[in-house]
Design an enzyme around this catalytic site. Structure first.
Site, PDB file in Angstrom:
ATOM      1  N   HIS A 146     -12.310  20.945  69.464  1.00 43.22           N
ATOM      2  CA  HIS A 146     -11.594  20.491  70.663  1.00 43.22           C
ATOM      3  C   HIS A 146     -10.169  21.005  70.648  1.00 43.22           C
ATOM      4  CE1 HIS A 146      -9.305  17.108  68.775  1.00 43.22           C
ATOM      5  NE2 HIS A 146     -10.357  17.010  67.987  1.00 43.22           N
ATOM      6  N   ASP A 177      -7.628  19.557  72.639  1.00 38.77           N
ATOM      7  CA  ASP A 177      -6.600  18.563  72.941  1.00 38.77           C
ATOM      8  C   ASP A 177      -6.153  17.877  71.649  1.00 38.77           C
ATOM      9  OD1 ASP A 177      -9.125  17.238  72.727  1.00 38.77           O
ATOM     10  OD2 ASP A 177      -8.316  15.466  73.738  1.00 38.77           O
ATOM     11  N   ASP A 185      -6.387  18.829  63.290  1.00 36.47           N
ATOM     12  CA  ASP A 185      -7.213  18.076  64.241  1.00 36.47           C
ATOM     13  C   ASP A 185      -6.860  18.500  65.647  1.00 36.47           C
ATOM     14  OD1 ASP A 185      -8.736  16.246  65.602  1.00 36.47           O
ATOM     15  OD2 ASP A 185      -7.571  14.493  65.021  1.00 36.47           O
ATOM     16  N   GLU A 241     -11.453  15.460  73.885  1.00 40.89           N
ATOM     17  CA  GLU A 241     -12.136  14.753  72.797  1.00 40.89           C
ATOM     18  C   GLU A 241     -11.378  13.492  72.402  1.00 40.89           C
ATOM     19  OE1 GLU A 241     -13.194  13.739  68.573  1.00 40.89           O
ATOM     20  OE2 GLU A 241     -11.246  14.203  69.425  1.00 40.89           O
ATOM     21  N   GLU A 242     -10.055  13.574  72.392  1.00 39.91           N
ATOM     22  CA  GLU A 242      -9.252  12.435  71.923  1.00 39.91           C
ATOM     23  C   GLU A 242      -9.313  11.253  72.886  1.00 39.91           C
ATOM     24  OE1 GLU A 242      -8.279  12.273  69.033  1.00 39.91           O
ATOM     25  OE2 GLU A 242      -7.782  14.263  68.267  1.00 39.91           O
ATOM     26  N   ASP A 284     -19.469  20.468  63.955  1.00 43.20           N
ATOM     27  CA  ASP A 284     -18.230  19.962  64.554  1.00 43.20           C
ATOM     28  C   ASP A 284     -17.288  19.540  63.429  1.00 43.20           C
ATOM     29  OD1 ASP A 284     -16.398  19.039  66.434  1.00 43.20           O
ATOM     30  OD2 ASP A 284     -17.596  17.324  67.082  1.00 43.20           O
ATOM     31  N   HIS A 297      -3.504  12.281  63.215  1.00 34.44           N
ATOM     32  CA  HIS A 297      -2.870  11.399  64.203  1.00 34.44           C
ATOM     33  C   HIS A 297      -1.559  10.817  63.643  1.00 34.44           C
ATOM     34  CE1 HIS A 297      -6.887  10.543  66.551  1.00 34.44           C
ATOM     35  NE2 HIS A 297      -6.773  11.788  66.148  1.00 34.44           N
TER      36      HIS A 297
END
Ligand code: NAG
Ligand code: NAG
Length: 519
Positions: A139, A141, A171, A205-206, A232, A479
């Protein structure tokens, strides 16, 4: 964190409770390990001999690959919420990949589609239509990253001490860029795949992947596409995690927990605060969520696969841990209590409940007419959404509380990971090629959620594995602060994908190996 030898001491194990040894058990929990087969037993995999393209990149290529990643990091493709995503940055990302990967966009056997404006789907047509296609997933985003606490601005993509810093470096722009980069480098070397595959890059995705992965999956389903497997993010090379396991091991997640966002609401008559009722909506709801916090969901140790796996793993450990693990009928209750002591292992043995939002009140002197709290649950693979909802109602045990399921999904079934599972064996083989220091590959469970789940209906297996080594410290940057990737790790990720794509060009799954003893 790692304390070699600690795992061998049962006395310390039981006494320490929440420290390194328990973390050790996180890793062995839910898992089987397998040693690698002998090299000659792997012959016949993928392209061999003259048609094999070595993963050797020139100085200029290596510079270009890291610069391309840095630029991608500089685009703040932030998903703030499902209604608020940075579409400007997402559009810039689309332009960026066209610029840095020209072969990918001009090769006749590759079709590129933009889905829902910002997600990207590449179809790479292989020369052998008999081979079932697969998909590489990532992903583009990222979650928000305020500057506070970062050593370098989170969207600077700055290079420092051999690392590239920034939100998305692990990530998951590293994967998005590395997949495209590996394919671009293969194309520059005139590679034509035998097996068809897809590259899918979701843009949300987030915030659940509703417009990215979910739409791409629906599109492929409408075309009647069936995939052999998907790879993934969501599993890693775990470094320094298990005392007693000095070498890093690879964790391929073969399932992920389910989830539910549940809003609890209490309504009461509004009134003036000078004559308050005995309980207000805030008080009633606060008591309800407090009961939920004080009453954890049942410990599911032994109801998933973890118990038999621990027993099977016993032989890997010395006395007396081996005795404990082979006698879980006695030690099971102690083990399950040890595992629930730290948040990381607790998440493995039960459905977790986190109170994440609480809203009420309109004015200082008005009894609030309504109070709302949202809880985020992550559902253990041995439970379902309705079962968990029922437990919540029973714990709250107050008819004045109403429930709104905002969204919910069951845990995913285990993807095949036996000797016949092509995708799993392909990953294992490629790990062996690229990370010779890794001695064990384990099928684990992902406690977070990924875009892969949207593809359940069109893929036989979903594997979550990102070929980068992480230690317990680097896990905190997901994150969090100072997310970074070493340039060498990124190059290795590109090399891994370069090898994996070539390894997939085969019909065969290797037979079970005599030298391989599944523990
Ligand atoms: C969105 O992305 C654009 C383009 O990169 C950037 O200039 C802008 O500051 C971003 N907006 C937010 C709110 O992050
Ligand atoms: C898979 O198919 C079932 C049955 O058609 C459907 O209910 C479910 O929503 C689908 N799952 C996904 C992830 O699309």
């Amino acid at each position: 964190m790692a304390e070699p030898g600690a795992a061998a001491s049962a006395g310390r194990l039981l006494a320490m409770g929440v420290t390194g040894t328990v973390l050790a058990l996180v890793a062995v929990l839910l898992l089987r390990t397998a040693t690698f087969p002998e090299p000659d037993e792997l012959r016949g995999w993928g392209r061999t001999g003259a048609s094999r393209i070595p993963a050797q990149f020139s100085e200029a290529e290596r510079t270009a690959m890291k610069e391309a990643l840095k630029e991608a990091i500089q685009m703040p493709t932030v998903s703030f919420s499902s209604e608020n995503i940075n579409t400007t940055a997402l559009a810039e990302f689309g332009e960026h990949i066209r610029k840095v990967f020209p072969f990918l966009f001009s090769t006749s056997f590759i079709q590129h589609e933009v889905v829902e404006q910002y997600s990207h789907l590449f179809t790479i047509h292989g020369s052998d239509p008999k081979l079932e296609p697969y998909m590489l997933l990532a992903h583009i985003d990222v979650v928000p990253a305020p500057n506070d606490g970062w050593e370098v601005p989170p969207f600077s993509g700055l290079e420092r001490d051999g690392f590239i810093y920034g939100r998305g470096t692990i990530d998951n722009k590293n994967s998005a860029m590395a997949i495209l980069q590996a394919m671009e480098l293969l194309l520059r070397r005139n590679y034509v795949p035998q097996r068809s595959f897809y590259i899918s890059l979701g843009h949300d995705e987030e915030v659940s992947g509703t417009y990215g992965a979910q739409k791409i999956a629906a599109l492929l389903e409408s075309r009647g596409i069936e995939l052999s497997f998907i790879i993934d993010e969501g599993g890693y090379i775990m470094d320094d995690f298990i005392p007693g396991f000095e070498k890093p091991f690879a964790w391929i997640s073969v399932s992920e927990k389910g989830g539910m966002n549940l809003m609890l609401q209490v309504d009461s008559d509004p009134g003036h605060s000078s004559m308050p009722p005995k309980e207000t909506s805030i008080g009633i709801l606060a008591a309800a969520v407090s009961r939920l916090e004080k009453t954890p969901m049942p410990n599911m140790f032994g109801y998933g696969t973890e118990k038999s796996i621990l027993e099977q793993l016993a032989g890997q450990f010395g006395f007396p841990l081996n005795i404990i693990l082979t006698n879980l009928w006695i030690f099971g209750p102690i083990m399950s209590r040890i595992l629930e002591k730290s948040p990381a292992t607790n998440a493995m043995v039960r459905t977790t409940v986190a109170l994440t939002m609480f809203n009420s009140g309109i004015k200082v002197n008005v009894i609030p007419p309504t109070a709302q709290a949202t809880i985020n649950l992550r559902i253990h693979p041995a439970q379902t959404v309705p079962e968990v909802l029922e437990i919540v109602r029973n714990v709250v045990a107050d008819d004045r509380v109403r429930y709104h399921v905002l969204n919910a999904f069951d845990p995913l079934p285990l993807s095949p990971h036996d000797n016949e599972a092509f995708g799993y064996q392909l990953l294992k083989r490629t790990i062996r090629d690229v990370f010779p220091e890794v001695t064990a590959v384990v099928p684990g469970i992902c406690v977070g959620n990924t875009d892969a789940r949207h593809y359940t209906n069109i893929s036989k297996g979903l594997y979550r594995f990102n070929p980068i080594a992480l230690n317990p410290q680097s896990f905190k940057s997901f994150h969090g602060l100072n997310e970074k990737i070493s340039i060498q790790a990124y190059e290795t990720q590109v090399a891994f994908l370069f090898e994996l794509i070539q390894n997939a060009d085969t019909e065969k799954v290797p037979r079970p190996h005599s030298a391989e003893h599944e523990l």
